[in-house]
Design a protein around this motif. Structure first.
Motif, mmCIF file in Angstrom:
data_model
loop_
_atom_site.group_PDB
_atom_site.id
_atom_site.type_symbol
_atom_site.label_atom_id
_atom_site.label_comp_id
_atom_site.label_asym_id
_atom_site.label_seq_id
_atom_site.Cartn_x
_atom_site.Cartn_y
_atom_site.Cartn_z
ATOM 1 N N GLY A 286 46.006 -22.584 11.319
ATOM 2 C CA GLY A 286 45.510 -21.970 12.020
ATOM 3 C C GLY A 286 46.610 -20.796 12.635
ATOM 4 N N VAL A 287 46.715 -19.984 13.490
ATOM 5 C CA VAL A 287 47.614 -19.047 13.779
ATOM 6 C C VAL A 287 48.926 -19.201 14.993
ATOM 7 N N VAL A 288 50.275 -18.905 14.921
ATOM 8 C CA VAL A 288 51.082 -18.607 15.537
ATOM 9 C C VAL A 288 50.254 -17.230 16.066
ATOM 10 N N VAL A 289 50.175 -17.564 18.169
ATOM 11 C CA VAL A 289 50.110 -17.180 18.816
ATOM 12 C C VAL A 289 51.057 -16.351 20.182
ATOM 13 N N VAL B 236 50.213 -22.280 19.045
ATOM 14 C CA VAL B 236 48.979 -22.517 17.899
ATOM 15 C C VAL B 236 47.896 -22.412 18.024
ATOM 16 N N ASP B 237 46.897 -20.827 17.936
ATOM 17 C CA ASP B 237 45.721 -21.334 17.824
ATOM 18 C C ASP B 237 44.442 -22.090 16.568
ATOM 19 N N HIS B 238 44.287 -23.248 16.874
ATOM 20 C CA HIS B 238 43.659 -24.079 15.740
ATOM 21 C C HIS B 238 41.733 -23.156 16.079
ATOM 22 N N ARG C 180 44.211 -25.153 21.112
ATOM 23 C CA ARG C 180 45.792 -24.461 20.765
ATOM 24 C C ARG C 180 46.513 -25.327 21.692
ATOM 25 N N GLY D 243 51.282 -14.086 15.019
ATOM 26 C CA GLY D 243 50.702 -13.744 13.847
ATOM 27 C C GLY D 243 49.973 -14.970 12.829
ATOM 28 N N GLU D 244 51.609 -15.010 12.226
ATOM 29 C CA GLU D 244 51.289 -15.680 10.716
ATOM 30 C C GLU D 244 50.877 -16.668 10.884
ATOM 31 N N GLN D 245 49.702 -16.835 9.896
ATOM 32 C CA GLN D 245 48.878 -17.895 9.623
ATOM 33 C C GLN D 245 49.625 -19.223 8.838
ATOM 34 N N TYR E 13 49.497 -23.793 7.621
ATOM 35 C CA TYR E 13 48.253 -24.741 7.720
ATOM 36 C C TYR E 13 49.322 -26.099 7.655
#
Length: 189
Positions: A96-99, A112-114, A119, A132-134, A136
């Motif tokens: 996901g992406v850290v929001v 983190v959004d998935h 979330r 903003g960081e992707q 795994y």
């Protein structure tokens, strides 16, 4: 002597009925009717990966279970508390992406959004990732900090999951069974 006479004389088992079309779809092995008997074709069973993986390794003890609120702002426990040790690595439950990485009510939280509208939230965590960081599945997000309110031991990780605006039980998404409570039923005996 034909097949009918052999069966009538007790010399063999009767042929099995042809398979139903629904057998394969219902999780039964596929079968093929040969006209004389039934040939079962082996079918590999695939084990589905749980939607989310555990955010701590090894799999931790749950110190407090999910308790869904009855209303959006009502009381409840919107996640699970997992036994941890200060400094233990917190792992992404899925790609996901850290929001969010910051303070909420004075406590350090990471979100983190998935895919699929999920979330995950983790607290208290000292982050090692940035907004903003992707990330795994299984990637180190940060480390557990001591002092989670209500934790009976030195450190607990509070792990929450939302689908849209609804909080859901994280354990249900790991393939684990959460704690169940029976509530009174309004019907009669």
């Amino acid at each position: 002597m034909g097949m009918t006479a052999a069966r009538a004389g007790g010399l063999g088992p009767p042929p099995a009925p042809p398979p139903r079309a629904s057998d394969s779809a219902a999780g039964h092995p596929q079968a093929e009717w040969t006209g004389v008997g039934l040939t079962v074709l082996a079918r590999s069973r695939t084990v589905r990966q749980a939607r989310l993986s555990w955010p701590l390794s090894p799999v931790p003890v749950v110190t407090k279970y999910f308790d869904a609120p009855e209303t959006p702002y009502g009381p409840g426990h919107r996640g699970v508390d997992l036994a941890a040790v200060p400094g233990q690595e917190v792992l992404a439950a899925d790609a996901g992406v850290v929001v969010f990485a910051g303070l909420v009510a004075g406590r350090p939280v990471l979100s983190v959004d998935h895919d699929g509208g999920l979330r995950t939230t983790y607290e208290p965590v000292e982050p090692k990732v940035a907004v903003g960081e992707q990330v795994y599945r299984g990637q180190v997000l940060g480390t557990v900090l001591a002092g989670h309110p209500g934790c009976a031991i030195t450190a607990c990780l509070h792990w929450g999951v939302r689908r849209g605006d609804e909080y859901v039980d994280p354990l249900a998404l790991t393939g684990e069974v959460g704690e169940f409570r029976l509530k009174p039923w309004g019907g009669g005996p």
